[in-house]
Design an enzyme around this catalytic site. Structure first.
Site: not given
Ligand code: NAD
Length: 354
Positions: A80, A183
């Site tokens: 990372k 999200g």
């Molecule tokens: P993103 O930023 O697109 O979505 C996250 C969403 O959560 C946003 O809409 C944000 O407004 C909302 N949010 C933030 N704080 C909040 C709260 N307190 N209560 C409710 N909603 C809240 O991120 P993402 O890419 O959708 O990823 C989501 C999670 O999954 C993260 O933890 C990320 O590390 C994990 N993840 C993502 C991927 C990927 O492919 N994008 C892969 C593995 C893990």
């Protein structure tokens, strides 16, 4: 910085401190393990309270990537990077190119990609200076592009496996799922769940996102403080880490927790706490491996269509079922079983002659 004393230091193979005064770049690349292959894991752009906090984060995240890649059956180790968003930070092309130079110097032992704060456009800038980058725009007939829908599909298959195991149900039809964070991943997950006949409860700090989920999927909106404690079948955390802890777990009403967010357990013992409460927990780095599977197929230049990627991602379901079964038969929590399995895969790959 006390690297060896940091609680997240786990005999990492290499930690590289990257500094370029001209562009203002301050970054740290941590390679936890290359036993299974080049260390793959995204680059996070984040404001840290101190350099020590950045070091701790990158050490912890890179170990997590070793486990995630091992459990996804990939020929990738874990690494990372973090770029420190300092007070006078300017996200110039020169800064990202310099980061690309540092990645290139590692000669393929670390492969970077997007994480929090990064974008496909930034990856393209980094790619001007290094070949060791993934998460670039999808080329026709090849794997690649936005990993989020693949992550969501893996979570969906994980939820199906969990409801089969815990509730003896063949599908999510008629069940209710609470999604925290709609999200990139959460929203795609809502689509998969709706198409399969599930009902949704959602919350997000962005009201626009909530409205879209209500309009498109008929979801019910609830407050940010309430989403974790809904009387639902499945709770799917798709926003933040550390939301499962001694304060929240006693108030959960779902019988399954299965979502995309990284580092959902505040501490290791919270896995035991969930198990004691009779809640089935799908270990986060196993259920959310769909995105890295997509990234791996892109990096290896797989000429493939989405169906083939989805077939590999769907294997997350049976993988989880096996973890659930081992946890049940041994009376130990699912997160401990997953950690053990990941470490076993990595240790076996380190044996001489392999
Ligand atoms: P993103 O930023 O697109 O979505 C996250 C969403 O959560 C946003 O809409 C944000 O407004 C909302 N949010 C933030 N704080 C909040 C709260 N307190 N209560 C409710 N909603 C809240 O991120 P993402 O890419 O959708 O990823 C989501 C999670 O999954 C993260 O933890 C990320 O590390 C994990 N993840 C993502 C991927 C990927 O492919 N994008 C892969 C593995 C893990």
């Amino acid at each position: 910085m006390a690297v060896f004393e940091d609680s997240a230091f786990d005999d990492h193979e290499r930690v590289v401190f990257c500094r370029d005064a001209a562009s203002g770049l301050k970054a740290i690349i941590a390679i936890h393990s290359t036993a299974l292959g080049p260390a793959a894991g995204g680059c996070r752009l984040w404001h840290y309270e101190s350099d020590d906090a950045a070091l701790h984060d990158v050490l912890r995240l890179s170990q997590g990537m070793s486990y995630k890649n091992a459990m996804a059956g990939l020929t990738f180790g874990g690494g990372k990077a973090v770029i420190l968003k300092t007070k006078d930070f300017a996200g110039t092309d020169a800064l990202y190119e310099k980061f690309g130079d540092f990645v290139e110097k590692l000669n393929g032992s670390y492969i970077t990609a997007e994480d929090v704060g990064m974008s496909v456009a930034i990856m393209q800038t980094i790619a001007r200076r290094t070949r060791f980058v993934s998460g670039l725009p999808k080329k026709s007939g090849h794997a690649g592009g936005d990993p989020s829908p693949k992550t969501a599909f893996g979570v969906f298959k994980g939820i199906e496996a969990a409801v089969q195991f815990k509730l003896s149900r063949d599908s999510v039809k008629g069940l209710t799922v609470a999604v925290q964070g709609v999200g990139n991943v959460g929203y795609n997950l809502c689509r998969d769940l709706t198409e399969a006949g599930a009902k949704l409860v959602v919350a997000d700090i962005d009201p626009g996102r909530v409205k879209a989920a209500c309009d498109e999927f008929g979801a019910k909106a609830v407050g940010l403080e309430d989403i974790l404690f809904q009387k639902v079948d499945v709770l799917s955390p798709c926003a933040l880490g550390a939301i499962l802890n001694e304060r929240t777990i006693p108030r959960l009403q779902a019988s399954i927790v299965a979502g995309a967010a990284n580092n959902q357990l505040e501490i290791l013992a919270d896995g035991q706490r969930l198990s004691d409460a009779g809640i089935l927990y799908a270990p986060d780095y196993v259920i959310n491996g769909g995105g890295i599977i997509n990234v791996a197929m892109e990096y290896h230049g797989a000429s493939t269509d989405d169906d083939e990627v989805m077939a590999q991602v769907a294997a997350i379901g049976p993988r989880l079922t096996q973890i659930f079964a081992e946890a049940a038969s041994s009376g130990r929590p699912t997160n401990v079983i997953a950690d053990e399995q990941a470490r076993k895969i990595i240790t076996a790959a380190r044996q001489p002659g392999r």
